[in-house]
Design an enzyme around this catalytic site. Structure first.
Site, mmCIF file in Angstrom:
data_model
loop_
_atom_site.group_PDB
_atom_site.id
_atom_site.type_symbol
_atom_site.label_atom_id
_atom_site.label_comp_id
_atom_site.label_asym_id
_atom_site.label_seq_id
_atom_site.Cartn_x
_atom_site.Cartn_y
_atom_site.Cartn_z
ATOM 1 C CD GLU A 1 -13.281 2.122 -14.162
ATOM 2 O OE1 GLU A 1 -13.540 2.504 -13.020
ATOM 3 O OE2 GLU A 1 -12.317 2.540 -14.831
ATOM 4 C CG PHE B 1 0.099 -5.769 -7.077
ATOM 5 C CD1 PHE B 1 -1.105 -6.460 -7.159
ATOM 6 C CD2 PHE B 1 0.732 -5.681 -5.842
ATOM 7 C CE1 PHE B 1 -1.667 -7.044 -6.036
ATOM 8 C CE2 PHE B 1 0.175 -6.265 -4.716
ATOM 9 C CZ PHE B 1 -1.029 -6.949 -4.806
ATOM 10 C CB SER C 1 -12.863 0.161 -11.024
ATOM 11 O OG SER C 1 -13.669 1.252 -10.675
ATOM 12 C CB ILE D 1 3.177 -2.191 -0.245
ATOM 13 C CG1 ILE D 1 3.948 -1.352 -1.269
ATOM 14 C CG2 ILE D 1 3.342 -1.625 1.158
ATOM 15 C CD1 ILE D 1 5.438 -1.283 -1.034
ATOM 16 C CB ALA D 2 3.810 -6.783 3.393
ATOM 17 N N GLY D 3 1.078 -4.635 3.910
ATOM 18 C CA GLY D 3 0.568 -3.651 4.850
ATOM 19 C C GLY D 3 -0.909 -3.391 4.678
ATOM 20 N NE ARG D 4 -4.088 -0.972 9.378
ATOM 21 C CZ ARG D 4 -4.223 -0.197 10.462
ATOM 22 N NH1 ARG D 4 -3.156 0.131 11.192
ATOM 23 N NH2 ARG D 4 -5.423 0.279 10.795
ATOM 24 C CB SER E 1 -18.246 4.900 -3.535
ATOM 25 O OG SER E 1 -18.505 4.127 -4.690
#
Length: 357
Positions: free
Chosen positions: A16, A181, A189, A222-225, A324
């Site tokens: 990074e 994942f 990051s 996780i399916a979502g926001r 950011s």
């Protein structure tokens, strides 16, 4: 008024390095020269320390090394100083505060914090313990579990277990299923992270993650926001409002975050008052659980089907670039970047003096 001498430390040897340079540029532009004598100090990818004296914009472009002079931070607690080396001669520059604008390994993981503790120089951000356990996603999850903080299901292992790859894949499939994942335990990051949709993807993702760390973590998808909020303070932290991340890619990886202009953030997030309250409460809880100080950004998922808020991770030196979330959330709350930097320096001095803040 006596100006404080403040070092902004940037670059470093992690993956990074470039993001660190962008964060440092934002910080340098925000620090008030009437209040601080600011000294930019860069660490090259090879690990050399250099005082930088050129235009600020050259830091983000990478040209800064052409205008730099060797220097080292003295670990001698009596000196509390930066040692500038010119033609074999050493100039001692007393230092009041260091801002370690370093992301990832050797910057966000407690190592630079340990050096600054030895030197007895106050510094912005979390201490050795909070930095190290927050950098390691496995330890963060263990702490969250102990504090009853809801999170996605996961398993972890070391890469020396890859000689039994079939068994590892079977474990993942049985406990988490697909998609999932795969992440190195100690990167930031979203570096080295992959989404695995089947066994072949999973093996490839495990090998990629192992290139960044010997410890690998696999999480259920996780399916979502996705949401983020900012924390500011020491023992009695303030928590900002909530922002939503809308990734242009399948997930918010390094490229989607910094290189894809279609990725965007929404501030404030379009959520209910109760949902925001839940996110902010968990953010404060995990910050205090890891013994955080100064600043952190806390990331969340909200499950589409159930509406559950799930803790994802805590970043103890969040990005400070023009895009950011951390500084943008505080600006939304009315705290300009210059005021935010003042507060971060103040918190560093309070912590060093053992005063709550």
């Amino acid at each position: 008024m006596n100006r404080k001498t403040v070092i902004v430390l940037f670059g470093g040897q992690s993956s990074e390095h470039e993001v660190s340079r962008m964060s440092a540029t934002t910080m340098l532009n925000a620090l008030d020269s009437q209040k601080y004598q600011v000294i930019p100090v860069g660490i090259t990818k090879e690990g050399q320390w250099l005082i930088y004296t050129g235009p600020t914009e050259h830091i983000s472009t990478g040209q800064w090394e052409k205008y730099a002079t060797p220097a080292i931070l003295s670990p001698d607690a009596k000196q509390k100083a930066l040692l500038k080396i010119v033609n074999g001669h050493v100039k001692v520059i007393p230092v009041d505060v260091v801002i370690p604008a370093l992301h990832g390994s050797w910057g966000e993981d407690g190592t630079i914090q340990g050096l600054l503790e030895m030197a007895r120089i106050p510094y912005v951000g979390c201490g050795v313990l909070a930095s190290s356990v927050s950098m390691d996603k496995v330890f963060t999850k263990l702490i969250a579990k102990n504090y009853g903080i809801p999170q996605a299901k996961y398993i972890w292992f070391y890469k020396d277990e890859f000689d039994q790859m079939d068994k590892l894949i079977e474990r993942v499939e049985k406990k988490l299923g697909f998609p999932c994942f795969v992440k190195p335990a100690n990167t930031g990051s979203s570096v080295g992270i992959s989404k695995a949709k089947n066994k072949a993807d999973l093996e490839k993702a495990l090998l990629l993650a192992a290139g960044y760390d010997r410890k690998i973590i696999v999480e259920e998808a996780i399916a979502g926001r996705e949401f983020e909020c900012s924390v500011l303070g020491n023992e009695e932290p303030l928590v900002s409002g909530v922002g939503e991340v809308l990734s242009a890619a399948e997930f918010y990886d390094y490229d989607a975050k910094y290189n894809n202009s279609e990725s965007r953030t929404v501030i404030p997030a379009p959520i209910t008052e109760e949902e925001e309250k839940t996110i902010r409460k968990i953010a404060a809880k995990i910050f205090q659980a890891v013994d955080g100080s100064g600043l952190a950004r806390v990331d969340f998922f909200m499950e589409e089907e159930t509406g559950r808020v799930l803790f994802n991770e805590i970043n103890t030196m969040p990005g400070f670039t023009a895009i950011s979330m951390y500084p943008m959330l505080w600006e939304e709350a009315g705290l300009k970047k210059a005021e935010l930097m003042d507060r971060l320096v103040e918190l560093a001095l309070l912590r060093d003096n053992g005063i709550r803040g």
